[in-house]
Write a protein that holds these residues in place. Sequence first.
Motif, PDB file in Angstrom:
ATOM      1  N   LEU A 128      44.733  24.541  40.633  1.00 35.18           N
ATOM      2  CA  LEU A 128      43.911  23.394  40.270  1.00 35.18           C
ATOM      3  C   LEU A 128      42.729  23.730  39.364  1.00 35.18           C
ATOM      4  CD1 LEU A 128      43.821  21.464  43.653  1.00 35.18           C
ATOM      5  CD2 LEU A 128      45.244  21.017  41.649  1.00 35.18           C
ATOM      6  N   SER A 129      42.366  24.998  39.242  1.00 31.35           N
ATOM      7  CA  SER A 129      41.187  25.343  38.441  1.00 31.35           C
ATOM      8  C   SER A 129      41.611  25.920  37.094  1.00 31.35           C
ATOM      9  CB  SER A 129      40.302  26.348  39.193  1.00 31.35           C
ATOM     10  OG  SER A 129      40.988  27.572  39.335  1.00 31.35           O
ATOM     11  N   GLY A 130      42.271  25.139  36.309  1.00 31.03           N
ATOM     12  CA  GLY A 130      42.752  25.595  35.021  1.00 31.03           C
ATOM     13  C   GLY A 130      41.793  25.342  33.876  1.00 31.03           C
ATOM     14  N   LYS A 131      40.580  24.913  34.163  1.00 27.97           N
ATOM     15  CA  LYS A 131      39.654  24.578  33.100  1.00 27.97           C
ATOM     16  C   LYS A 131      38.840  25.795  32.656  1.00 27.97           C
ATOM     17  CE  LYS A 131      36.223  21.092  31.996  1.00 27.97           C
ATOM     18  NZ  LYS A 131      35.438  19.978  32.505  1.00 27.97           N
ATOM     19  N   HIS A 132      38.319  26.550  33.600  1.00 27.44           N
ATOM     20  CA  HIS A 132      37.484  27.703  33.286  1.00 27.44           C
ATOM     21  C   HIS A 132      38.221  28.999  33.602  1.00 27.44           C
ATOM     22  CE1 HIS A 132      33.732  25.574  32.572  1.00 27.44           C
ATOM     23  NE2 HIS A 132      34.046  24.799  33.599  1.00 27.44           N
ATOM     24  N   PHE A 133      38.046  29.974  32.731  1.00 25.12           N
ATOM     25  CA  PHE A 133      38.669  31.283  32.926  1.00 25.12           C
ATOM     26  C   PHE A 133      38.017  32.025  34.084  1.00 25.12           C
ATOM     27  CE2 PHE A 133      39.474  35.740  31.616  1.00 25.12           C
ATOM     28  CZ  PHE A 133      40.852  35.678  31.624  1.00 25.12           C
ATOM     29  N   LEU A 134      36.719  31.865  34.288  1.00 20.52           N
ATOM     30  CA  LEU A 134      36.016  32.540  35.374  1.00 20.52           C
ATOM     31  C   LEU A 134      36.485  32.027  36.733  1.00 20.52           C
ATOM     32  CD1 LEU A 134      33.818  34.504  36.298  1.00 20.52           C
ATOM     33  CD2 LEU A 134      32.197  32.634  36.112  1.00 20.52           C
ATOM     34  N   ALA A 149      38.219  44.460  37.321  1.00 20.71           N
ATOM     35  CA  ALA A 149      37.428  44.989  36.205  1.00 20.71           C
ATOM     36  C   ALA A 149      38.068  44.633  34.865  1.00 20.71           C
ATOM     37  CB  ALA A 149      37.283  46.498  36.336  1.00 20.71           C
ATOM     38  N   LEU A 150      39.387  44.682  34.784  1.00 19.22           N
ATOM     39  CA  LEU A 150      40.085  44.300  33.554  1.00 19.22           C
ATOM     40  C   LEU A 150      39.896  42.820  33.248  1.00 19.22           C
ATOM     41  CD1 LEU A 150      42.025  45.167  31.293  1.00 19.22           C
ATOM     42  CD2 LEU A 150      43.881  44.514  32.808  1.00 19.22           C
ATOM     43  N   GLY A 151      39.966  41.973  34.269  1.00 14.63           N
ATOM     44  CA  GLY A 151      39.752  40.543  34.073  1.00 14.63           C
ATOM     45  C   GLY A 151      38.346  40.236  33.606  1.00 14.63           C
ATOM     46  N   LEU A 152      37.355  40.917  34.184  1.00 11.96           N
ATOM     47  CA  LEU A 152      35.969  40.688  33.739  1.00 11.96           C
ATOM     48  C   LEU A 152      35.740  41.171  32.317  1.00 11.96           C
ATOM     49  CD1 LEU A 152      33.878  41.487  36.906  1.00 11.96           C
ATOM     50  CD2 LEU A 152      34.250  39.282  35.827  1.00 11.96           C
ATOM     51  N   SER A 153      36.370  42.273  31.928  1.00 13.84           N
ATOM     52  CA  SER A 153      36.211  42.743  30.556  1.00 13.84           C
ATOM     53  C   SER A 153      36.861  41.780  29.568  1.00 13.84           C
ATOM     54  CB  SER A 153      36.783  44.149  30.399  1.00 13.84           C
ATOM     55  OG  SER A 153      38.178  44.140  30.575  1.00 13.84           O
ATOM     56  N   SER A 183      34.863  39.669  26.598  1.00 11.07           N
ATOM     57  CA  SER A 183      35.284  39.668  25.195  1.00 11.07           C
ATOM     58  C   SER A 183      35.609  38.249  24.708  1.00 11.07           C
ATOM     59  CB  SER A 183      36.478  40.589  24.989  1.00 11.07           C
ATOM     60  OG  SER A 183      37.617  40.077  25.633  1.00 11.07           O
ATOM     61  N   LEU A 184      36.171  37.404  25.572  1.00 13.91           N
ATOM     62  CA  LEU A 184      36.442  36.028  25.177  1.00 13.91           C
ATOM     63  C   LEU A 184      35.153  35.231  24.973  1.00 13.91           C
ATOM     64  CD1 LEU A 184      39.500  35.029  27.389  1.00 13.91           C
ATOM     65  CD2 LEU A 184      39.427  35.250  24.918  1.00 13.91           C
ATOM     66  N   ILE A 185      34.169  35.460  25.818  1.00 15.59           N
ATOM     67  CA  ILE A 185      32.900  34.755  25.650  1.00 15.59           C
ATOM     68  C   ILE A 185      32.183  35.229  24.395  1.00 15.59           C
ATOM     69  CG2 ILE A 185      30.600  34.485  26.662  1.00 15.59           C
ATOM     70  CD1 ILE A 185      31.941  34.272  29.363  1.00 15.59           C
ATOM     71  N   ARG A 186      32.281  36.506  24.063  1.00 15.96           N
ATOM     72  CA  ARG A 186      31.643  37.002  22.842  1.00 15.96           C
ATOM     73  C   ARG A 186      32.300  36.454  21.583  1.00 15.96           C
ATOM     74  NH1 ARG A 186      30.158  43.371  23.757  1.00 15.96           N
ATOM     75  NH2 ARG A 186      28.517  42.995  25.300  1.00 15.96           N
ATOM     76  N   THR A 187      33.617  36.277  21.620  1.00 20.20           N
ATOM     77  CA  THR A 187      34.287  35.798  20.407  1.00 20.20           C
ATOM     78  C   THR A 187      34.289  34.278  20.292  1.00 20.20           C
ATOM     79  OG1 THR A 187      36.434  35.860  21.538  1.00 20.20           O
ATOM     80  CG2 THR A 187      35.809  37.800  20.255  1.00 20.20           C
ATOM     81  N   HIS A 188      34.433  33.554  21.409  1.00 21.73           N
ATOM     82  CA  HIS A 188      34.558  32.098  21.357  1.00 21.73           C
ATOM     83  C   HIS A 188      33.311  31.356  21.813  1.00 21.73           C
ATOM     84  CE1 HIS A 188      38.773  33.348  21.222  1.00 21.73           C
ATOM     85  NE2 HIS A 188      39.011  32.187  20.654  1.00 21.73           N
ATOM     86  N   GLY A 189      32.445  31.990  22.564  1.00 23.35           N
ATOM     87  CA  GLY A 189      31.210  31.347  22.995  1.00 23.35           C
ATOM     88  C   GLY A 189      31.281  30.647  24.334  1.00 23.35           C
ATOM     89  N   ASN A 190      32.467  30.460  24.901  1.00 23.72           N
ATOM     90  CA  ASN A 190      32.604  29.828  26.216  1.00 23.72           C
ATOM     91  C   ASN A 190      33.879  30.330  26.873  1.00 23.72           C
ATOM     92  OD1 ASN A 190      34.615  28.500  24.873  1.00 23.72           O
ATOM     93  ND2 ASN A 190      33.551  26.547  24.759  1.00 23.72           N
TER      94      ASN A 190
END
Length: 94
Positions: free
Chosen positions: A19-25, A68-72, A76-83
Amino acid sequence: MYLYFIFMFYFSGLLIFCLSGKHFLMMLLSLEFLVLGLFLMVFYFLKSFGFELYFSMIFIIFCVCEGALGLSILVSLIRTHGNDYFKSFNFLQC
């Protein structure tokens, strides 16, 4: 009785993941919740049959590496896309 609670723990994590398909975190957190449920199932299985608990230690090491791999990837996704919204990613683009 413990096994019933562990299955409920696992399936509630699976429901949150679906159900939480909106945010990657949120997906990463629910995935860690699933892994914790699997760890409890493996630990209960090994403990009930009297096996050694080395496999559970190896399993938790792989779970930490996966987290740790998921957080990295998240950083990287937040740095490239901003969200961390899935709607803003275009995975077909190179």
